[in-house]
Design a protein around this motif. Structure first.
Motif, PDB file in Angstrom:
ATOM      1  N   LEU A  12      29.564 120.940 -23.014  1.00 58.84           N
ATOM      2  CA  LEU A  12      29.380 120.114 -24.217  1.00 58.84           C
ATOM      3  C   LEU A  12      27.902 120.044 -24.598  1.00 58.84           C
ATOM      4  O   LEU A  12      27.542 119.424 -25.592  1.00 58.84           O
ATOM      5  CB  LEU A  12      29.895 118.689 -23.956  1.00 58.84           C
ATOM      6  N   ARG A  13      27.055 120.655 -23.822  1.00 58.27           N
ATOM      7  CA  ARG A  13      25.602 120.544 -24.006  1.00 58.27           C
ATOM      8  C   ARG A  13      25.177 121.193 -25.318  1.00 58.27           C
ATOM      9  O   ARG A  13      25.585 122.316 -25.629  1.00 58.27           O
ATOM     10  CB  ARG A  13      24.938 121.254 -22.828  1.00 58.27           C
ATOM     11  N   GLU A  14      24.330 120.469 -26.038  1.00 59.19           N
ATOM     12  CA  GLU A  14      23.841 120.945 -27.337  1.00 59.19           C
ATOM     13  C   GLU A  14      23.277 122.377 -27.237  1.00 59.19           C
ATOM     14  O   GLU A  14      23.627 123.245 -28.027  1.00 59.19           O
ATOM     15  CB  GLU A  14      22.740 119.957 -27.804  1.00 59.19           C
ATOM     16  N   SER A  16      23.725 124.658 -25.001  1.00 56.89           N
ATOM     17  CA  SER A  16      24.482 125.392 -23.977  1.00 56.89           C
ATOM     18  C   SER A  16      24.253 126.909 -24.042  1.00 56.89           C
ATOM     19  O   SER A  16      24.398 127.533 -25.100  1.00 56.89           O
ATOM     20  CB  SER A  16      25.972 125.085 -24.154  1.00 56.89           C
ATOM     21  N   LEU A  17      23.948 127.474 -22.885  1.00 57.90           N
ATOM     22  CA  LEU A  17      23.819 128.932 -22.783  1.00 57.90           C
ATOM     23  C   LEU A  17      25.178 129.578 -23.058  1.00 57.90           C
ATOM     24  O   LEU A  17      25.275 130.607 -23.731  1.00 57.90           O
ATOM     25  CB  LEU A  17      23.360 129.321 -21.369  1.00 57.90           C
ATOM     26  N   ASN A  18      26.230 128.952 -22.531  1.00 61.34           N
ATOM     27  CA  ASN A  18      27.573 129.525 -22.701  1.00 61.34           C
ATOM     28  C   ASN A  18      28.018 129.522 -24.156  1.00 61.34           C
ATOM     29  O   ASN A  18      28.666 130.453 -24.618  1.00 61.34           O
ATOM     30  CB  ASN A  18      28.571 128.770 -21.813  1.00 61.34           C
ATOM     31  N   PRO A  78      30.392 127.472 -18.079  1.00 58.90           N
ATOM     32  CA  PRO A  78      29.521 127.408 -16.906  1.00 58.90           C
ATOM     33  C   PRO A  78      30.339 127.133 -15.650  1.00 58.90           C
ATOM     34  O   PRO A  78      31.567 126.948 -15.713  1.00 58.90           O
ATOM     35  CB  PRO A  78      28.608 126.210 -17.205  1.00 58.90           C
ATOM     36  N   GLU A  79      29.623 127.087 -14.543  1.00 65.62           N
ATOM     37  CA  GLU A  79      30.216 126.676 -13.267  1.00 65.62           C
ATOM     38  C   GLU A  79      29.561 125.361 -12.890  1.00 65.62           C
ATOM     39  O   GLU A  79      28.332 125.246 -12.966  1.00 65.62           O
ATOM     40  CB  GLU A  79      29.895 127.743 -12.211  1.00 65.62           C
ATOM     41  N   TYR A  80      30.364 124.384 -12.515  1.00 67.25           N
ATOM     42  CA  TYR A  80      29.833 123.122 -12.001  1.00 67.25           C
ATOM     43  C   TYR A  80      30.270 122.987 -10.545  1.00 67.25           C
ATOM     44  O   TYR A  80      31.474 122.959 -10.249  1.00 67.25           O
ATOM     45  CB  TYR A  80      30.366 121.932 -12.797  1.00 67.25           C
ATOM     46  N   ASN A  81      29.288 122.904  -9.666  1.00 65.17           N
ATOM     47  CA  ASN A  81      29.578 122.713  -8.241  1.00 65.17           C
ATOM     48  C   ASN A  81      30.632 123.686  -7.735  1.00 65.17           C
ATOM     49  O   ASN A  81      31.624 123.314  -7.107  1.00 65.17           O
ATOM     50  CB  ASN A  81      29.972 121.242  -7.992  1.00 65.17           C
ATOM     51  N   ARG A  82      30.380 124.927  -8.095  1.00 64.02           N
ATOM     52  CA  ARG A  82      31.196 126.081  -7.681  1.00 64.02           C
ATOM     53  C   ARG A  82      32.620 126.040  -8.232  1.00 64.02           C
ATOM     54  O   ARG A  82      33.533 126.684  -7.707  1.00 64.02           O
ATOM     55  CB  ARG A  82      31.249 126.204  -6.143  1.00 64.02           C
ATOM     56  N   GLY A  83      32.821 125.277  -9.301  1.00 69.92           N
ATOM     57  CA  GLY A  83      34.161 125.215  -9.867  1.00 69.92           C
ATOM     58  C   GLY A  83      34.133 125.083 -11.376  1.00 69.92           C
ATOM     59  O   GLY A  83      33.068 125.171 -12.016  1.00 69.92           O
ATOM     60  N   ALA A 114      28.812 132.117 -17.487  1.00 73.93           N
ATOM     61  CA  ALA A 114      27.376 132.408 -17.537  1.00 73.93           C
ATOM     62  C   ALA A 114      26.600 131.297 -16.859  1.00 73.93           C
ATOM     63  O   ALA A 114      26.954 130.116 -16.973  1.00 73.93           O
ATOM     64  CB  ALA A 114      26.926 132.556 -18.990  1.00 73.93           C
ATOM     65  N   SER A 115      25.535 131.705 -16.168  1.00 82.29           N
ATOM     66  CA  SER A 115      24.737 130.737 -15.415  1.00 82.29           C
ATOM     67  C   SER A 115      23.312 131.265 -15.247  1.00 82.29           C
ATOM     68  O   SER A 115      23.108 132.485 -15.178  1.00 82.29           O
ATOM     69  CB  SER A 115      25.370 130.548 -14.032  1.00 82.29           C
ATOM     70  N   PRO A 116      22.351 130.356 -15.135  1.00 83.71           N
ATOM     71  CA  PRO A 116      21.002 130.820 -14.769  1.00 83.71           C
ATOM     72  C   PRO A 116      20.972 131.336 -13.330  1.00 83.71           C
ATOM     73  O   PRO A 116      20.075 132.070 -12.947  1.00 83.71           O
ATOM     74  CB  PRO A 116      20.139 129.560 -14.900  1.00 83.71           C
ATOM     75  N   GLY A 117      21.943 130.946 -12.536  1.00 84.22           N
ATOM     76  CA  GLY A 117      22.008 131.374 -11.131  1.00 84.22           C
ATOM     77  C   GLY A 117      22.465 132.823 -11.015  1.00 84.22           C
ATOM     78  O   GLY A 117      22.893 133.445 -11.995  1.00 84.22           O
ATOM     79  N   SER A 118      22.398 133.319  -9.771  1.00 83.26           N
ATOM     80  CA  SER A 118      22.644 134.753  -9.598  1.00 83.26           C
ATOM     81  C   SER A 118      24.126 135.105  -9.487  1.00 83.26           C
ATOM     82  O   SER A 118      24.515 136.248  -9.699  1.00 83.26           O
ATOM     83  CB  SER A 118      21.891 135.261  -8.364  1.00 83.26           C
TER      84      SER A 118
HETATM   85  C1  LIG Z   1      26.880 119.111 -12.609  1.00 85.41           C
HETATM   86  C2  LIG Z   1      26.293 120.488 -12.543  1.00 85.41           C
HETATM   87  C3  LIG Z   1      26.695 121.354 -11.554  1.00 85.41           C
HETATM   88  C4  LIG Z   1      26.226 122.670 -11.529  1.00 85.41           C
HETATM   89  N1  LIG Z   1      26.701 123.539 -10.600  1.00 85.41           N
HETATM   90  C5  LIG Z   1      26.396 124.840 -10.686  1.00 85.41           C
HETATM   91  C6  LIG Z   1      27.048 125.814  -9.859  1.00 85.41           C
HETATM   92  O1  LIG Z   1      27.895 125.514  -9.058  1.00 85.41           O
HETATM   93  N2  LIG Z   1      26.724 127.113 -10.029  1.00 85.41           N
HETATM   94  C7  LIG Z   1      25.793 127.524 -10.959  1.00 85.41           C
HETATM   95  O2  LIG Z   1      25.557 128.723 -11.077  1.00 85.41           O
HETATM   96  N3  LIG Z   1      25.146 126.639 -11.741  1.00 85.41           N
HETATM   97  C8  LIG Z   1      25.427 125.311 -11.639  1.00 85.41           C
HETATM   98  N4  LIG Z   1      24.825 124.403 -12.475  1.00 85.41           N
HETATM   99  C9  LIG Z   1      23.783 124.859 -13.385  1.00 85.41           C
HETATM  100  C10 LIG Z   1      24.408 125.364 -14.681  1.00 85.41           C
HETATM  101  O3  LIG Z   1      24.775 126.723 -14.490  1.00 85.41           O
HETATM  102  C11 LIG Z   1      23.394 125.264 -15.808  1.00 85.41           C
HETATM  103  O4  LIG Z   1      23.073 123.903 -16.030  1.00 85.41           O
HETATM  104  C12 LIG Z   1      23.920 125.898 -17.082  1.00 85.41           C
HETATM  105  O5  LIG Z   1      22.887 125.950 -18.037  1.00 85.41           O
HETATM  106  C13 LIG Z   1      25.096 125.121 -17.635  1.00 85.41           C
HETATM  107  O6  LIG Z   1      25.714 125.857 -18.668  1.00 85.41           O
HETATM  108  P1  LIG Z   1      25.431 125.561 -20.193  1.00 85.41           P
HETATM  109  O7  LIG Z   1      23.989 125.970 -20.451  1.00 85.41           O
HETATM  110  O8  LIG Z   1      26.386 126.409 -20.950  1.00 85.41           O
HETATM  111  O9  LIG Z   1      25.583 124.091 -20.433  1.00 85.41           O
HETATM  112  C14 LIG Z   1      25.274 123.100 -12.503  1.00 85.41           C
HETATM  113  C15 LIG Z   1      24.866 122.187 -13.487  1.00 85.41           C
HETATM  114  C16 LIG Z   1      25.359 120.920 -13.515  1.00 85.41           C
HETATM  115  C17 LIG Z   1      24.931 119.976 -14.618  1.00 85.41           C
END
Ligand SMILES: Cc1cc2nc3c(=O)[nH]c(=O)nc-3n(C[C@H](O)[C@H](O)[C@H](O)COP(=O)(O)O)c2cc1C
Length: 207
Positions: A12-14, A16-18, A78-83, A114-118
């Motif tokens: 929902l982020r303004e 958002s990369l996704n 995105p992925e949040y906490n691996r889910g 999509a994520s900034p992570g690897s």
């Molecule tokens: C609650 C929370 C949990 C996250 N967990 C992960 C994760 O498990 N893996 C990951 O790669 N990035 C994680 N992130 C970082 C997100 O990938 C990063 O914030 C990303 O920009 C979110 O996508 P968006 O830009 O489309 O909002 C997490 C971010 C948040 C806020």
């Protein structure tokens, strides 16, 4: 032929990369994929008690109608906490009920994370995939799209992916998804026609 694709973004982020990845996909395949974003931020948390109500929450009705009208569904999350982010899981649950009236049933789907992570949201991607399999959605297998190392710098001023490997992968996916939707819808039409012909042949045999 342009297929109607409902894009559901799990953030929902303004900024958002996704969401920007999703916009890039729309821009890439404007001629063959008629994309529209289906918003999920206003959906009340799913509660099974709603199913028995004579009228459903307005946002549920709007969301279910939009999904029902689509030829295919593209999840970009995105992925949040691996889910899978809760907001997207909620939308999936809302679309799946009342029991027997799921709007996801038989819709071809593709998943991009999509994520900034690897790891590129691998965990989230596969949780979405698991739900799609249960919901009887034929999910495109290849190319898989775990987009890692995505940052603000991955996008140009118009908000679309810059030229490079990320854009190349997403382009490949957009073309493949068009073909995936086409294959499934065409096959269904052909099977329906075959069944209708067989029925007619049977009737004329008995006439
Ligand atoms: C609650 C929370 C949990 C996250 N967990 C992960 C994760 O498990 N893996 C990951 O790669 N990035 C994680 N992130 C970082 C997100 O990938 C990063 O914030 C990303 O920009 C979110 O996508 P968006 O830009 O489309 O909002 C997490 C971010 C948040 C806020």
């Amino acid at each position: 032929m342009a297929y109607k694709i409902a894009i559901i973004v799990g953030s929902l982020r303004e900024a958002s990369l996704n969401r920007r990845v999703a916009r890039s996909i729309c821009a890439l395949r404007g001629d063959n994929l008629d994309c529209s974003m289906v918003e999920i931020g206003d959906l009340p948390l799913y509660n099974q008690d709603y199913d028995a109500l004579p009228s459903q929450p307005e946002a549920y009705v709007r969301f279910r109608d939009q999904v029902r009208a689509a030829d295919g569904i593209l999840f970009v999350s995105p992925e949040y906490n691996r889910g899978v982010p809760g907001v997207l899981k909620n939308a999936i649950d809302v679309g799946s009920r009342p029991y027997g009236q799921s709007v996801w049933d038989r819709k071809p789907a593709a998943i991009v994370t999509a994520s900034p992570g690897s790891i590129g949201g691998f965990g989230s991607n596969h949780q979405i995939r698991q739900a799609c399999v249960f919901l009887n959605m034929p999910v495109m297998q290849q190319p898989e799209a775990y987009l890692g190392h995505v940052t603000d710098d991955s996008f140009d001023e118009s908000g679309c992916l810059k030229d490079g490997p990320l854009k190349d992968l997403v382009t490949k996916l957009a073309f493949a998804f068009h073909d995936w939707v086409e294959m499934i819808l065409r096959l269904r039409r052909m099977l329906a026609e075959d069944a209708a012909h067989a029925e007619l042949a049977k009737e004329s045999e008995h006439a």
